[in-house]
Design an enzyme around this catalytic site. Structure first.
Site, mmCIF file in Angstrom:
data_model
loop_
_atom_site.group_PDB
_atom_site.id
_atom_site.type_symbol
_atom_site.label_atom_id
_atom_site.label_comp_id
_atom_site.label_asym_id
_atom_site.label_seq_id
_atom_site.Cartn_x
_atom_site.Cartn_y
_atom_site.Cartn_z
ATOM 1 N N ASP A 60 0.817 -1.210 0.000
ATOM 2 C CA ASP A 60 0.000 0.000 0.000
ATOM 3 C C ASP A 60 0.855 1.265 0.000
ATOM 4 O O ASP A 60 2.087 1.212 0.101
ATOM 5 C CB ASP A 60 -0.909 0.005 1.234
ATOM 6 C CG ASP A 60 -1.923 -1.130 1.210
ATOM 7 O OD1 ASP A 60 -2.365 -1.504 0.117
ATOM 8 O OD2 ASP A 60 -2.264 -1.628 2.296
ATOM 9 N N TYR A 124 7.812 -10.161 5.587
ATOM 10 C CA TYR A 124 7.702 -8.731 5.886
ATOM 11 C C TYR A 124 8.426 -8.438 7.198
ATOM 12 O O TYR A 124 8.379 -9.239 8.143
ATOM 13 C CB TYR A 124 6.236 -8.312 6.044
ATOM 14 C CG TYR A 124 5.458 -8.203 4.751
ATOM 15 C CD1 TYR A 124 5.355 -6.983 4.084
ATOM 16 C CD2 TYR A 124 4.817 -9.307 4.210
ATOM 17 C CE1 TYR A 124 4.631 -6.875 2.913
ATOM 18 C CE2 TYR A 124 4.093 -9.216 3.035
ATOM 19 C CZ TYR A 124 4.000 -7.994 2.384
ATOM 20 O OH TYR A 124 3.287 -7.898 1.219
#
EC number: 5.4.99.12
Length: 288
Positions: A60, A124
């Site tokens: 994002d 991540y």
């Protein structure tokens, strides 16, 4: 004769602060996605075919990557042979200047290869900085690259206990944000790793303020929309005493995105996609 179309898998990194996300933005949108710039760079090589990248892992606005990946097809003009992998990397990086986007590696892959569906895991890392009483206290080299928390103390033991509850196969509906794809996404995911370790400032040797850096690491084949940022927000709430370890367990078991507390989701700037892995010749390969 090398006059056919070739498929490449590329690994790339970017600082996501200025982009709408990694995915391509429509022409009318002022702020572009990383994919817009990648495709423009490929077009600058003047291929015969239409250029279209398939990104492996969506990120994002404000989220960064050290090892995202994508595939695309390229056929050169006038029957010229395909680009060598290292030449392609250099050529794309030339055309990406001065954007904070870099191609790190390129591989020729079979025509049926798909960067998203062939990925076997994604990792991540979420960077935290404690003791940031004001944004001006953060070293410039870490600005927009971590989540600055005002208080220095975190209950690391409780955070690790809560993190252990997330490892394994669960229905993570409570940790996903709703979007248009929600009805089509299976909320059951298997997390191979959720870990909390000490981190470091990028200029720690030259920086002497009382700021402590931490890194949360999450590894799975795939994640739900905003799942990592929601898990991070919950774990930080545990570390700050705002949520109990049993509260994380209850949240997980609720299997309801509406059960997630408001304003708990961590901000995007601390999140990095660090690695996408694939099986290659019987082994798992990765690129950072």
């Amino acid at each position: 004769m090398h006059n056919g179309r070739v498929r490449y898998l590329i690994f790339f990194q970017y600082l996501g602060t200025k982009y709408s996300g990694v995915m391509k933005a429509p022409p009318h949108q002022a702020v572009k996605g990383v994919q817009n710039y990648l495709e423009d760079a490929v077009r600058s090589l003047r291929p015969v075919n239409e250029v279209s990248l398939s990104i492996s892992s969506r990120t994002d606005t404000g989220v960064h990557a050290l090892g995202n990946s994508a595939h695309f097809d390229l056929q050169r003009q006038n029957g010229k042979p395909p680009f060598a992998e290292e030449v392609l990397v250099d050529a794309l990086n030339f055309h990406l200047r001065p954007e904070p986007i870099r191609i790190t590696r390129a591989y020729r892959v079979p025509g049926g290869f798909h960067a998203r569906f062939r990925a076997v895991s994604r990792t991540y890392v979420y960077r935290l900085a404690t003791g940031v009483t004001h944004h001006s206290c953060m070293p410039l080299t870490d600005a927009n690259l971590c989540w600055g928390l005002r208080h220095i103390d975190l209950d690391v033991g409780a955070m690790r206990d809560a993190a252990s509850l997330l490892v394994g196969t669960h229905n993570f509906s409570s940790f996903r944000a709703l979007n248009s794809e929600t009805p089509f996404k299976d909320p059951v995911k298997t997390l191979e790793k959720v870990g909390l370790e000490l981190g470091d400032a990028f200029v720690h040797k030259h920086f002497h303020r009382d700021i402590q850096f931490w890194e949360l690491t999450f590894k799975s084949r795939s994640f739900l929309y905003k799942q990592v940022r929601r898990m991070t927000g919950a774990l930080v709430a545990v570390g700050q005493g705002q949520m109990s370890v049993s509260g994380v367990k209850e949240l997980l078991e609720a299997q309801d995105s509406q059960a997630y507390p408001h304003n708990l989701t961590s901000p995007p700037e601390g999140l990095f996609l660090t690695r996408v892995e694939y099986h290659r010749s019987g082994k798992t390969s990765q690129c950072v």
